[in-house]
Design a protein around this motif. Structure first.
Motif, short mmCIF file in Angstrom:
data_model
loop_
_atom_site.label_atom_id
_atom_site.label_comp_id
_atom_site.label_asym_id
_atom_site.label_seq_id
_atom_site.Cartn_x
_atom_site.Cartn_y
_atom_site.Cartn_z
N ARG A 933 18.52 -5.28 0.31
CA ARG A 933 19.81 -5.93 0.02
C ARG A 933 19.95 -7.19 0.87
O ARG A 933 20.37 -8.24 0.39
CB ARG A 933 20.94 -4.95 0.31
CG ARG A 933 22.31 -5.39 -0.21
CD ARG A 933 23.37 -4.39 0.14
NE ARG A 933 23.18 -3.09 -0.52
CZ ARG A 933 23.51 -2.83 -1.78
NH1 ARG A 933 24.02 -3.78 -2.53
NH2 ARG A 933 23.32 -1.65 -2.30
N THR A 937 20.27 -11.08 -0.43
CA THR A 937 21.43 -11.89 -0.04
C THR A 937 20.97 -13.17 0.66
O THR A 937 21.49 -14.26 0.37
CB THR A 937 22.35 -11.09 0.90
OG1 THR A 937 22.58 -9.81 0.31
CG2 THR A 937 23.67 -11.79 1.13
N GLU A 942 22.08 -11.16 -5.32
CA GLU A 942 22.83 -9.94 -5.01
C GLU A 942 22.09 -8.76 -5.59
O GLU A 942 21.68 -8.79 -6.76
CB GLU A 942 24.24 -10.02 -5.59
CG GLU A 942 25.19 -9.08 -4.88
CD GLU A 942 26.61 -9.22 -5.42
OE1 GLU A 942 27.26 -8.19 -5.58
OE2 GLU A 942 27.03 -10.37 -5.70
N LEU A 943 21.89 -7.75 -4.79
CA LEU A 943 21.11 -6.58 -5.26
C LEU A 943 22.04 -5.60 -5.94
O LEU A 943 23.12 -5.29 -5.44
CB LEU A 943 20.43 -5.90 -4.08
CG LEU A 943 19.60 -4.69 -4.48
CD1 LEU A 943 18.31 -5.13 -5.17
CD2 LEU A 943 19.27 -3.81 -3.27
#
Ligand SMILES: Nc1ncnc2c1ncn2[C@@H]1O[C@H](COP(=O)(O)OP(=O)(O)OP(=O)(O)O)[C@@H](O)[C@H]1O
Ligand SMILES: [Mg+2]
Length: 961
Positions: A933, A937, A942-943
């Motif tokens: 993540r 970012t 965005e995961l």
């Protein structure tokens, strides 16, 4: 503004001063002025008769005097004056609207003051009558001139509380003045033999105009009068004329040598009455002296005078006059004529012996007949025998009788009745025979007429006062009735009171209402229920003021009628209804009745307007209260004097714990001494500026921003509304916002720092991996390969058992080389650097334990190296997770090339997981997903983790580039 009911005792107080005090108190309370002064004309000059409140030093009386003279409300600076009747209400620091309300009460105040003045005057007259009567009783019929005049002087001095008095008879009398000769003294040194000079001016005032001269040493010492009195050296002196039938006889002098002596109007009247008494006595004594046979008559005359002075009721007085005249002069009939308001005709007010038809029908003209001539000439007129003396009749009726020879009397005399102020009627004496009186008898009739005039005037004053009192009582009752409630019963009672006060037989009050302005309510007295058409007809007759109605416009059955509008409302010009009264008699209502009708109507309209305003005010107040109760701001209202009358819950919550109860406290007193001037300035601005006043003040440790505005429902100042906001609260809020902002900023910058640190860290990590990978590949692996070769050569040289062991070592070395190479590739697959992302991913898929595939969509292209590395590492971790945790049958990596970025999804059909599970792992130090993540970012994406137990897992992200 709540107008308290007009104090009912205001008209009933005994003295002008008591009236002044009560009125000042009422007005000050009602208008909420700083102070109120009541001025009234007392003893001929304007003086303060009552005061209340503060700031009265601002007035020097000039504004009050001007206001009284001009008869209108005047304002100057802090002062405002409202004139009424013989008085002025002066306000200091009052609200103009309040002053206007009080100005509306002036008809009532006028009546009330007149009533009190009349009462005071009556008491004064009572004192006069009492003193004269005591004197007459004491003399007991004495005709001894010395005794009578000495007693008169004594009475005058004692009644006034003065030290000395004398009656002086003129010895010299001419154009240029007079001198007294013989004196009858009280309180003088026996050596005083009299003899004072009276100059022509003083003589003119005394005998010409019948005035009393007041001497005050402080004022008059330098005048000719002062010179004349120098020898007597009085502080204060009163000089009254003695006259008989127009002839100057002498004077009555009373003085005081005490510096504090004062003279009231009453004292002046008393001295004048005693002087008249003395004049009568001198006249009587002279007549007695001239002709002793007149003695009985003279005595009877004196007795008559005493009897007449005793009664205050006009009808009694008239009856006694006629009785006494008949007895004294042996007349066959006598009548008292009254001058009508038109000033041109006379009718008989009271009579004895005259035929009733005569009494009813005679309307004598001033200047005609015996009576009319006497009134016109203000002198005795005699007709010795009407059969021969052709004087003509005073009225058409008497002329007819005379012409027909049916006039019943032959000898007639007319005697004018009047005071110094003027003639008000005549006393006419009738004999059936020719006139039986001689010159002396005629002189006696004149003295008698003078006595009768005094008695009538006194009784008239009394009756007038009674009438005013009755009228004031009606006004007060009407006001009180309608002020308490406006029920049908109250309205009917008001109609009854008004009708009776107007001397009418029937009457009604009608109130208009609604949009059409038609009569909406009506209450009658002695009237049957009326049809709407009748009421509309009357309404159409309403004019600006009270007016008589012709019979055609009045209700059926009326002989005469009047109608008055009830005008009120904010500007006083809205018709609220009308008052109607009628009577079977045809005589039109007099000016007095119309004037009273106007007062009654004004009073009703005032009460009705006030009640309507109060009702509207109550409704408004309820509405505002509701708003105020829920407000977040602090709301306080104060009355015009600055006392807090209401505080909303917000204000009470904040301030009351520190200041104590707010209601009843002084608004200005709430501010700290340092900020009070600012609040005071805002308070003043609230009264004068349309936008109100503002200030920043401090109350009990709170900083408040306040806005003040005057509340004037219907134009009447009700109070001042204060809305305050807690600046301390605002400040705390602002501080908190700033603190949080700073914290947020710090957190953001820490995050940014962390991010850049992570980026650097990742780069360093990648660098390190590359270095180690190269080292392993180029160095360690080469050493191992070289070692393998050497071991292989060695093995070929060895034989038997050693060869087998060397081959074993070679096998281990081969595995080690393979392991080092795989490790190095995993650390940094050279395929990524050499061939790019897709071959690297293919390699990744080929290496995976799970059956995995790679799907590509979009236009394939090389991406920036850093981006390719990131995508690779993400896919690598995702596939590792699939292998480690998913127990999946298959997995897939999908890469979609887009114009400005790349979209990647790694999915499996394994067992899936819950966020809880991932969190628990993270706490154990497994940071794979969190690292994923974070890297996404860092790269600007965005995961998205999509997983559910039993449903497989998909990780998605999109990176720009
Ligand atoms: N594809 C997957 N299928 C099933 N469970 C998974 C999958 N990926 C992750 N998980 C679950 O989420 C947990 C957290 O994964 P994460 O990658 O953060 O840690 P880890 O793989 O256990 O350790 P590390 O990656 O640090 O070696 C895993 O322990 C596993 O329970
Ligand atoms: Mg993992």
């Amino acid at each position: 503004m709540t107008l308290p009911p007009f104090p009912p005792d205001l008209g009933a107080v005994p003295t002008v001063r008591a009236f002044g005090a009560a009125l000042a108190q009422f007005a000050c309370r009602t208008v909420r002025a700083h102070g109120v002064q009541v001025w009234a004309v007392v003893g001929g000059s304007l003086g303060v008769v009552g005061e209340e409140g503060r700031g009265l030093g601002l007035s020097d009386g000039t504004l009050a005097a001007r206001s009284l003279a001009q008869g209108e409300t005047l304002e100057e600076g802090m002062l405002a004056c409202v004139p009424f009747g013989g008085g002025v209400l002066e306000f200091v620091g009052a609200d103009p609207a309040g002053v206007e309300v009080m100005a509306g009460l002036t008809p009532l105040l006028t009546l009330a003051l007149e009533g009190v003045q009349a009462r005071e005057a009556r008491r004064g007259q009572g004192r006069v009558a009492e003193t004269v009567e005591r004197l007459v009783r004491r003399l007991g019929g004495s005709l001894d001139l010395a005794e009578v005049l000495t007693a008169t002087a004594e009475s005058a001095a004692l009644a006034l509380g003065f030290g000395r008095a004398f009656v002086g008879l003129f010895s010299e009398l001419g154009e240029d003045g007079a001198r007294t000769g013989e004196v009858f003294t009280y309180g003088f040194d026996p050596s005083f033999t009299g003899g004072i000079g009276v100059g022509p001016v003083s003589l003119g005032r005394l005998t010409g105009r019948g005035e009393v001269i007041l001497f005050e040493k402080a004022r008059d010492a330098g005048t000719p009068l002062g010179a004349g009195l120098a020898e007597l050296d009085p502080e204060v002196a009163l000089i009254a004329p003695l006259t008989a039938r127009g002839r100057p006889l002498g004077l009555l002098y009373v003085d005081s040598r005490s510096p504090g002596a004062r003279v009231t109007e009453d004292d002046t009247r008393l001295v004048l009455a005693l002087a008249e008494q003395a004049s009568l006595a001198i006249d009587n004594a002279r007549l007695y002296g001239i002709e002793t046979r007149k003695r009985e008559a003279a005595e009877a005359l004196r007795e008559a005078g005493a009897a007449l002075a005793g009664s205050l009721h006009l009808s009694d007085t008239l009856e006694r006059i006629l009785e006494q005249a008949t007895a004294l002069f042996g007349t066959d009939a006598a009548g008292v004529y009254e001058l009508q308001p038109d000033g041109r005709t006379l009718s008989i007010r009271s009579a004895v012996g005259l035929p009733s038809e005569y009494v009813l029908r005679v309307r004598a003209k001033v200047g005609a007949g015996v009576t009319g001539r006497a009134v016109e000439r203000r002198a005795l007129v005699t007709a010795v025998d009407l059969n021969t003396a052709h004087l003509g009749g005073g009225s058409r009726y008497t002329r007819q009788l005379l012409a027909q020879g049916r006039y019943p009397y032959r000898g007639v005399i007319g005697l004018p009745l009047g005071t110094r102020a003027g003639v008000f009627g005549a006393l006419t004496l009738y004999w059936k025979a020719p006139l039986p009186l001689d010159a002396d008898d005629l002189a006696l009739t004149e003295v008698f007429a003078a006595q009768a005039s005094l008695a009538i005037e006194n009784a008239r004053l009394y009756e007038e006062e009674l009438r005013r009192e009755r009228e004031a009582a009606v006004l007060l009752n009407v006001g009180r009735l309608l002020g308490e409630d406006q029920s049908d019963r109250a309205l009917s009672e008001a109609a009854r009171l008004a009708t009776l006060a107007l001397n009418a037989g029937r009457g009604l009050i009608a109130l208009t209402g609604g949009e059409t302005g038609e009569v909406s309510r009506c209450a009658g007295f002695n009237l049957p229920p009326l049809a709407p058409a009748d009421l509309a007809g009357l309404l159409a007759q309403v004019g600006r003021g009270p007016r008589p109605l012709t019979r055609r416009h009045a209700l059926p059955g009326a002989g005469s009628a009047l109608i008055v509008p009830l005008r009120g409302g904010a500007g006083g010009d809205t018709v609220l209804g009308f008052l109607y009264a009628d009577d079977p008699g045809a005589e039109a209502p007099s000016d007095r009745v119309l004037g009273l009708a106007r007062s009654v109507a004004d009073q009703m309209a005032l009460t009705l307007t006030r009640e309507r305003l109060l009702a509207a005010l109550a409704r408004e107040e309820a509405r505002y209260r509701q708003l105020a109760e829920g407000a977040h701001d602090l709301i306080l209202s104060a009355d015009p004097s600055g006392t807090v009358t209401y505080a909303n819950p917000a204000a009470t919550r904040l301030l009351a714990p520190l200041t104590g109860p707010l209601v009843g406290a002084s608004l200005l007193g709430l501010a700290t001494p340092a900020t009070r001037p600012a609040l005071q300035a805002a308070w003043e601005a609230a009264h004068t500026q349309p936008g109100g006043g503002r200030a920043e003040i401090e109350v009990a440790g709170y900083r408040l921003e306040v806005r003040l505005s005057a509340v004037r429902p219907g134009g009447v100042l009700h109070g001042v509304l204060t809305v305050a906001r807690d600046l301390s609260e605002l400040q705390t809020l602002a501080d908190e916002i700033q603190r949080r902002g700073q914290a947020l900023e710090a957190a953001t910058s820490r995050t940014l720092e962390l991010r850049s640190y992570l980026t650097l860290f990742t780069q360093a990590q990648e660098e390190e991996r590359r270095r180690i990978s190269r080292e392993l590949h180029d160095d360690t692996a080469q050493v191992l390969v070289a070692t393998t070769r050497r071991v292989a050569r060695l093995a070929r040289e060895l034989g038997g058992e050693h060869r087998a062991r060397a081959d074993d070592i070679l096998g281990d070395l081969g595995a080690a080389i393979e392991s080092v190479r795989r490790f190095a590739r995993n650390l940094r697959p050279s395929v990524l650097d050499d061939l790019g992302l897709l071959p690297a991913l293919e390699w990744l898929v080929s290496q995976a334990q799970t059956d995995a595939r790679l799907e590509i969509s979009g236009a394939e292209r090389r991406l920036p190296p850093a981006l390719e590395l990131t995508v690779f590492r993400l896919a690598q971790e995702a596939l590792t997770n699939v292998d480690k945790h998913a127990r999946a049958r298959t997995a897939a990596i999908r890469v979609a090339f887009e114009e400005d970025g790349v979209r990647v999804a790694v999915s499996d059909d394994g067992q899936g997981f819950t966020p809880g599970q991932a969190q628990a792992r993270a706490q154990e130090g497994h940071l794979g997903l969190i690292g994923l993540r974070e890297r996404v970012t860092l790269a600007g994406g965005e995961l998205e983790v999509d997983s559910e137990p039993g449903r497989g897992t998909t990780l998605r992200f999109r990176l720009p580039g």
